[in-house]
Motif scaffolding. Structure first.
Motif, PDB file in Angstrom:
ATOM      1  N   GLU A  18       0.828  -1.212   0.000  1.00  0.00           N
ATOM      2  CA  GLU A  18       0.000   0.000   0.000  1.00  0.00           C
ATOM      3  C   GLU A  18       0.861   1.260   0.000  1.00  0.00           C
ATOM      4  O   GLU A  18       0.599   2.201  -0.746  1.00  0.00           O
ATOM      5  CB  GLU A  18      -0.945   0.004   1.209  1.00  0.00           C
ATOM      6  CG  GLU A  18      -1.980  -1.087   1.196  1.00  0.00           C
ATOM      7  CD  GLU A  18      -1.448  -2.449   1.666  1.00  0.00           C
ATOM      8  OE1 GLU A  18      -0.348  -2.510   2.280  1.00  0.00           O
ATOM      9  OE2 GLU A  18      -2.115  -3.453   1.382  1.00  0.00           O
ATOM     10  N   SER A  19       1.879   1.287   0.852  1.00  0.00           N
ATOM     11  CA  SER A  19       2.741   2.478   0.896  1.00  0.00           C
ATOM     12  C   SER A  19       3.544   2.609  -0.390  1.00  0.00           C
ATOM     13  O   SER A  19       3.770   3.719  -0.874  1.00  0.00           O
ATOM     14  CB  SER A  19       3.654   2.461   2.123  1.00  0.00           C
ATOM     15  OG  SER A  19       4.517   1.350   2.104  1.00  0.00           O
ATOM     16  N   ALA A  21       2.495   1.637  -3.348  1.00  0.00           N
ATOM     17  CA  ALA A  21       1.540   2.110  -4.357  1.00  0.00           C
ATOM     18  C   ALA A  21       1.314   3.614  -4.230  1.00  0.00           C
ATOM     19  O   ALA A  21       1.279   4.336  -5.237  1.00  0.00           O
ATOM     20  CB  ALA A  21       0.221   1.359  -4.243  1.00  0.00           C
ATOM     21  N   ARG A  22       1.166   4.101  -3.001  1.00  0.00           N
ATOM     22  CA  ARG A  22       0.979   5.547  -2.794  1.00  0.00           C
ATOM     23  C   ARG A  22       2.205   6.327  -3.253  1.00  0.00           C
ATOM     24  O   ARG A  22       2.089   7.358  -3.907  1.00  0.00           O
ATOM     25  CB  ARG A  22       0.683   5.850  -1.325  1.00  0.00           C
ATOM     26  CG  ARG A  22      -0.734   5.546  -0.903  1.00  0.00           C
ATOM     27  CD  ARG A  22      -1.078   6.105   0.473  1.00  0.00           C
ATOM     28  NE  ARG A  22      -0.161   5.673   1.518  1.00  0.00           N
ATOM     29  CZ  ARG A  22      -0.296   4.567   2.238  1.00  0.00           C
ATOM     30  NH1 ARG A  22      -1.316   3.768   2.026  1.00  0.00           N
ATOM     31  NH2 ARG A  22       0.575   4.275   3.184  1.00  0.00           N
ATOM     32  N   ALA A  23       3.380   5.833  -2.904  1.00  0.00           N
ATOM     33  CA  ALA A  23       4.610   6.524  -3.309  1.00  0.00           C
ATOM     34  C   ALA A  23       4.778   6.498  -4.824  1.00  0.00           C
ATOM     35  O   ALA A  23       5.214   7.485  -5.425  1.00  0.00           O
ATOM     36  CB  ALA A  23       5.818   5.886  -2.633  1.00  0.00           C
ATOM     37  N   SER A  24       4.428   5.394  -5.451  1.00  0.00           N
ATOM     38  CA  SER A  24       4.515   5.299  -6.916  1.00  0.00           C
ATOM     39  C   SER A  24       3.595   6.301  -7.586  1.00  0.00           C
ATOM     40  O   SER A  24       3.958   6.924  -8.588  1.00  0.00           O
ATOM     41  CB  SER A  24       4.172   3.883  -7.383  1.00  0.00           C
ATOM     42  OG  SER A  24       5.167   2.979  -6.984  1.00  0.00           O
ATOM     43  N   ALA A  25       2.398   6.464  -7.026  1.00  0.00           N
ATOM     44  CA  ALA A  25       1.459   7.445  -7.579  1.00  0.00           C
ATOM     45  C   ALA A  25       2.017   8.857  -7.429  1.00  0.00           C
ATOM     46  O   ALA A  25       1.932   9.670  -8.353  1.00  0.00           O
ATOM     47  CB  ALA A  25       0.107   7.325  -6.889  1.00  0.00           C
ATOM     48  N   GLY A  26       2.588   9.159  -6.277  1.00  0.00           N
ATOM     49  CA  GLY A  26       3.205  10.470  -6.073  1.00  0.00           C
ATOM     50  C   GLY A  26       4.397  10.688  -6.981  1.00  0.00           C
ATOM     51  O   GLY A  26       4.630  11.795  -7.467  1.00  0.00           O
TER      52      GLY A  26
END
Length: 83
Positions: A18-19, A21-26
């Protein structure tokens, strides 16, 4: 300002999907601005760093920013204050 500059890129790694995925989106926002970022799996993180304990499976993934740098923040701050 001298601050023990260390070029050569930085690896940001994440222990859960999850973290990561969030970092990849950012990271996509940074990439849109021209920043180079490479997504790597747990084995890739271990290969780049070579100093992590535990199995590569303990790392969900990572982001490698080849143009990022690090250094001594205290030295930089003192130098900046002196300037």
């Amino acid at each position: 300002i001298a601050f023990d500059r260390r070029p050569g890129g930085l690896v940001y790694f994440f222990r859960n999907p999850e973290s990561f995925a969030r970092a990849s989106a950012g990271a996509a926002l940074l990439e849109a601005g021209g920043v180079s970022i490479e997504r790597i799996d747990g084995a890739g993180v271990h290969a780049r760093l070579g100093t992590l304990a535990g199995p590569p499976s303990a790392i969900a993934g990572g982001l490698f920013a080849p143009n990022d740098e690090s250094g001594d923040a205290r030295l930089y701050t003192l130098g900046l204050a002196g300037a």
